[in-house]
Design an enzyme around this catalytic site. Structure first.
Site, mmCIF file in Angstrom:
data_model
loop_
_atom_site.group_PDB
_atom_site.id
_atom_site.type_symbol
_atom_site.label_atom_id
_atom_site.label_comp_id
_atom_site.label_asym_id
_atom_site.label_seq_id
_atom_site.Cartn_x
_atom_site.Cartn_y
_atom_site.Cartn_z
ATOM 1 N N GLU A 1 0.873 -1.168 0.000
ATOM 2 C CA GLU A 1 0.000 0.000 0.000
ATOM 3 C C GLU A 1 0.911 1.218 0.000
ATOM 4 O OE1 GLU A 1 -2.753 -0.345 3.297
ATOM 5 O OE2 GLU A 1 -3.597 1.602 2.759
ATOM 6 N N ARG B 1 4.841 -13.510 9.557
ATOM 7 C CA ARG B 1 5.557 -12.293 9.233
ATOM 8 C C ARG B 1 6.844 -12.224 10.024
ATOM 9 N NH1 ARG B 1 1.966 -7.842 9.076
ATOM 10 N NH2 ARG B 1 3.503 -6.357 9.792
ATOM 11 N N LYS C 1 4.062 0.277 10.020
ATOM 12 C CA LYS C 1 4.145 1.569 9.334
ATOM 13 C C LYS C 1 3.587 2.683 10.199
ATOM 14 C CE LYS C 1 2.619 0.158 5.288
ATOM 15 N NZ LYS C 1 2.292 -0.056 3.893
#
Ligand code: ATP
Ligand code: MG
Length: 565
Positions: free
Chosen positions: A39, A264, A274
């Site tokens: 994104e 992850r 983020k």
């Protein structure tokens, strides 16, 4: 979370790689196509590097293709600056892709499919408020409640969907929902949202759209449009899996993509979100996205980490479904291993004191050809000048040395690396008792640093000729956080765990003259001090600015020897 500390001889494997191999061998797929779908709302961090490596290295290994597709379905947070930053970071890692793709390129196709689902009775426009919709969805323990709009006619749905698209309905006034099962145990299948109204301009489509697809509606369909075969994502998407499949089945594409979830990457002493990284930047806790202390790829690049080290680290930590936290020492170990192999060696002094060789003729200079890498002659040599006055490291001298002190002390003899043996005769101090100068003599027969008569000189120190030295600024870094899991405690902000001493700037450093030729972004080892890189923004040939990438001391062997916790 479990600890995924690895032994040196352990390989964690890669279960997705095995799936791909089987799919190709057994003919389920003729070719593999993967994608990395960021994104564009921030810079990439080392966790993204893991996902990039997973997708690009699979495609490369099996002769397939990996797409870069921006998941730009949320116009509010997205920005062109981030698009360029992300492209740059992926290229820096050494990966190529065809044309950059955007989910927003598929808005028209997605809309056409949505119309098809409405016609098939598989989607409807719900005009309850968002709060009511949330309430009606229920929870794990509470079944969902069907919306009063759920059974409106296809014609009515189509008309309302068109009104949504045309901007005739206000934000929050209506959504498009898939008609699946309000009683499903899988909450994602309780008539999930496909479109919401957002009257915000988009960085690529401008004001063309005022309805935007939800992640789940955009993602799998974008995969299908691109012919993705293996859609790899992190474990938090497991609960989207059934919905991913449902949408693909509903639109009826041949050979639909398959989603695979892997754990992850988490690193101790590091935040990889983020949102948190944005907070660090916005709050001025670091100097920007590319601050060398940041776990962003831009920060690591500026810090001097290499793409090869980062990829080796990704490989080393493997791909599994088991969540865990990786020791940041393992990343540092890979960085050292790679830098050790590629860095030419030089000398520099971070905290200088003056050393005068009293019996060395003033004005005279001896030049020595010194290897740029003692372990690898192919690096060649550089010329290092010796003269009457030098700088050595303040911590290489001790007035009252402890036992087994092999460096300089009153009356002691040491080797100046590659040059000579010197003995300290006298110490000059200022009014506060601080050492300002060491008066020494050298043995002229020790030129080159060899002992002329076999006498033992154990200590070897680095040094720089004062008359030839370059003045430099050197920035030293420590971990940004003082605790292993800065985000673990929900009651306190991770900002409370910031290390106040994570950055130290030394402005009076002295470097050997051969370093004057470096441009920005070049990596070297300063002997005994660590690996350094010239700063990509602030370094200029007449004004050297170095960042320390990492010290020489490897903590990983210690970590590797430790039993798993
Ligand atoms: P963050 O959670 O840090 O805010 P994100 O997941 O929202 O990041 P995206 O731009 O959506 O950021 O991520 C793109 C891809 O990177 C996704 O497929 C996501 O699964 C993957 N990814 C993000 N963080 C990690 C991580 N720590 N380890 C592995 N993959 C990750
Ligand atoms: Mg995400």
């Amino acid at each position: 979370m479990t600890d995924t500390t690895l032994r040196d001889d352990e390989s964690p494997g890669n279960f997705i790689r095995e799936i791909v191999e089987d799919d190709l061998r057994e003919g389920r797929r003729a070719r593999i196509v993967t994608r990395f779908p960021p994104e564009p709302n921030g810079y990439l961090h080392i966790g993204h590097a893991k996902a990039i490596w997973v997708n690009f290295s699979l495609a490369r290994e099996f002769g397939g293709q990996c797409n870069l597709r921006f998941d730009d379905t949320n116009p509010v947070a997205e920005d062109e600056e981030f698009v360029h930053g992300i492209e740059r970071d992926i290229r820096w890692l050494g990966y190529e892709w065809g044309e950059t793709k955007y989910a927003s390129d598929y808005f028209e196709q997605l809309y056409a499919w949505a119309v098809q689902l409405v016609k098939d009775g598989k989607a409807y426009v719900d005009e309850q408020g968002l709060e009511q919709i949330r309430e009606g969805r229920g929870s794990f323990h509470r079944p969902g409640v069907e919306s009063p709009y759920r059974d409106r006619s296809v014609e009515e749905n189509l008309a309302q969907l068109e009104r949504m698209r045309a901007g005739e309905i206000e934000e929050g006034g209506a959504v498009l929902r898939a008609k699946i099962d309000m009683q499903s145990k899988d909450l994602k299948l309780r008539d999930p949202l496909m479109y919401r109204i957002l009257k915000a301009p988009h960085h690529r489509t401008g004001t063309r759209w005022c309805i935007y697809p939800m992640y789940d509606w955009a993602h799998g369909q974008s995969d299908a449009i691109e012919g993705i075969t293996h859609s790899c994502c992190s474990l938090e998407f497991v609960n989207h899996h059934a919905l991913y499949d449902w949408f693909l089945e509903a639109i009826g594409v041949p050979a639909p993509p398959q989603q695979y979830e892997f754990a992850r990457l988490n690193l101790d002493y590091t935040v990889l979100s983020k949102r948190a990284l944005l907070e660090l930047v916005r709050g001025g806790h670091v100097e920007g996205w590319d601050d060398p202390r940041m776990p962003t790829l831009a920060g690591m690049r500026r810090r001097g980490y290499t793409p090869e080290a980062i990829k080796a680290f990704c490989e080393r930590t493997g791909v599994s479904r088991r969540p865990g936290v990786v020791d940041v020492g393992l990343l540092e170990h890979e960085v050292r291993t790679d830098l050790n192999a590629r860095s030419p060696r030089y000398m520099g002094v971070l905290d200088p004191i003056r050393l005068v060789i009293e019996n060395y003729p003033e004005g005279h200079v001896d030049w020595f050809d010194c290897p740029l890498n003692p372990d690898d002659p192919s690096f060649g040599t550089r010329r290092v000048p010796l003269s009457h006055t030098l700088f050595i490291e303040r911590e290489d001298f001790e007035k009252d040395p402890p036992k087994k002190w092999f460096r300089l002390a009153p009356g002691a003899e040491v080797r100046l690396r590659y040059a000579a043996l010197v003995t300290c005769r006298d110490v000059v101090e200022d009014a506060d008792g601080r050492v300002v100068e060491l008066r020494c003599t050298w043995d002229p027969d020790s030129k080159g640093g060899r002992s002329p008569d076999g006498r033992k000189v154990k200590g070897t120190i680095h040094w720089v000729s004062a008359a030839h030295a370059l003045d430099a600024e050197v920035r030293l870094f420590d971990r940004l956080f003082t605790t292993e899991s800065p985000m673990a405690d929900e009651a306190t902000s991770f900002l409370e765990h910031l290390n106040p001493a994570s950055r130290e700037v030394k402005t009076a450093c002295k470097l050997e003259p051969a370093l004057g030729a470096l441009g920005p972004g070049e990596r070297v080892q300063l002997e005994r001090l660590g690996y350094f890189v010239t700063d990509s923004a602030d370094h200029a040939p007449g004004r050297p600015v170095f960042n320390r990438t990492i010290t020489l001391k490897d903590t990983w062997s210690k970590i590797a020897a430790r039993e798993p916790r």
